[in-house]
Design a protein around this motif. Structure first.
Motif, short mmCIF file in Angstrom:
data_model
loop_
_atom_site.label_atom_id
_atom_site.label_comp_id
_atom_site.label_asym_id
_atom_site.label_seq_id
_atom_site.Cartn_x
_atom_site.Cartn_y
_atom_site.Cartn_z
N ALA A 52 0.82 -1.21 0.00
CA ALA A 52 0.00 0.00 0.00
C ALA A 52 0.85 1.27 0.00
CB ALA A 52 -0.93 0.00 1.21
N VAL A 53 1.91 1.29 0.79
CA VAL A 53 2.72 2.51 0.91
C VAL A 53 3.80 2.59 -0.15
CG1 VAL A 53 2.26 2.61 3.38
CG2 VAL A 53 4.35 1.51 2.59
N GLY A 54 4.22 1.44 -0.71
CA GLY A 54 5.24 1.47 -1.74
C GLY A 54 6.52 2.13 -1.27
N ASP A 55 6.99 3.08 -2.06
CA ASP A 55 8.21 3.84 -1.72
C ASP A 55 7.90 5.15 -1.01
OD1 ASP A 55 9.76 1.87 -2.92
OD2 ASP A 55 9.66 2.82 -4.90
N ASP A 56 6.61 5.39 -0.72
CA ASP A 56 6.25 6.67 -0.09
C ASP A 56 6.71 6.75 1.36
OD1 ASP A 56 5.07 7.44 -2.44
OD2 ASP A 56 3.06 6.76 -1.87
N ALA A 157 -4.41 7.57 2.84
CA ALA A 157 -4.50 8.81 2.07
C ALA A 157 -5.59 9.72 2.62
CB ALA A 157 -4.74 8.49 0.60
N ALA A 158 -6.75 9.14 2.94
CA ALA A 158 -7.85 9.94 3.48
C ALA A 158 -7.50 10.53 4.83
CB ALA A 158 -9.11 9.08 3.58
N ALA A 163 -5.16 12.76 -1.90
CA ALA A 163 -6.15 12.29 -2.86
C ALA A 163 -6.30 10.79 -2.78
CB ALA A 163 -5.76 12.71 -4.27
N VAL A 164 -7.55 10.33 -2.81
CA VAL A 164 -7.85 8.90 -2.76
C VAL A 164 -7.95 8.40 -4.18
CG1 VAL A 164 -9.48 7.15 -1.99
CG2 VAL A 164 -9.04 9.16 -0.57
N SER A 165 -7.20 7.35 -4.51
CA SER A 165 -7.23 6.79 -5.86
C SER A 165 -8.54 6.08 -6.10
CB SER A 165 -6.05 5.82 -6.05
OG SER A 165 -6.15 4.75 -5.14
N LYS A 166 -9.04 6.22 -7.32
CA LYS A 166 -10.29 5.56 -7.70
C LYS A 166 -9.99 4.50 -8.75
CE LYS A 166 -13.26 9.59 -6.90
NZ LYS A 166 -14.24 10.52 -7.52
#
Length: 217
Positions: A52-56, A157-158, A163-166
């Motif tokens: 979910a977080v990846g490289d962030d 993200a929320a 921004a929440v990905s759709k």
């Protein structure tokens, strides 16, 4: 005679106590390695969180509350000792950090409320208050089946105001896509004045016309 028996009994008890102490102190490390660092639920959630977080963010596990915050100056020694005792006794399941400087971005705790004695089923007022006072976003996510990396990503993200990905709508398991080739126009060919469009002739039709012209000449 009775005194002698009583004395012998006391002597046996003392020897037994001394022997037990000696045996315990003979092995100062009565320890063994745990079979695994995380439970199956924690391990599964950890894998989803990494996706979910990846490289962030960088993820740290089981961090002491005292590791993510410090006491303000100007407090009494009694308040300092009491607060540090509480901070050292509290553990956080996951801490999200900035990958550049490892500053704390948010804290996430797993909640297993399947029973009254479940893991962190009851909110900890001290943890909530401490993180709120330090302005650290705090998540409490319930353990349940069916979690996806996208669910966790959107929750984070929320909570952080991003921004929440759709996801695109899906039909029968396939992502809906646009046309893969251009569509033929349904409009009739435009004409200029009274000129009619010349129809295209096949090779056999052209040869037949040429034969007819030769015979006519």
């Amino acid at each position: 005679m009775e005194y002698v028996l009583l004395l012998i009994l006391l002597l046996v008890i003392v020897v037994a106590l001394v022997a037990s102490r000696f045996i315990d102190s003979g092995n100062p490390f009565p320890l063994q390695k745990k079979p695994t660092l995380f439970s199956p639920v924690e391990r599964s959630f950890m894998q989803l969180l990494e996706k979910a977080v990846g490289d962030d963010y960088k993820i740290l596990n089981r961090v002491k509350l005292s590791d993510v915050m410090e006491l303000k100056s100007g407090i009494s020694d009694k308040a300092r000792a009491s607060t540090m005792l509480k901070l050292n006794a509290k553990y956080l399941d996951f801490v999200l950090c900035d990958p550049k400087d490892f500053s704390v971005v948010a804290v996430l705790d797993l909640v297993n409320n399947t029973s009254k004695d479940g893991h962190k089923a009851v909110p900890d007022w001290f943890v909530n208050g401490a993180l709120d006072a330090a302005a650290i976003p705090y998540f409490r996510m319930k353990i349940k089946a069916g979690y996806t990396a996208a669910d966790i990503q959107n929750t984070i993200a929320a909570r952080l105001g991003k921004a929440v990905s759709k996801t695109e709508p899906q039909f029968k398991g396939l992502v809906k896509k646009g046309p893969t080739r251009p569509l033929r126009s349904l409009k009739p060919a435009s004409t200029s004045g009274n000129t009619l469009p010349v129809p295209a002739l096949s090779h056999s039709q052209i040869k037949a016309q040429q034969t007819a012209l030769i015979q006519a000449s």
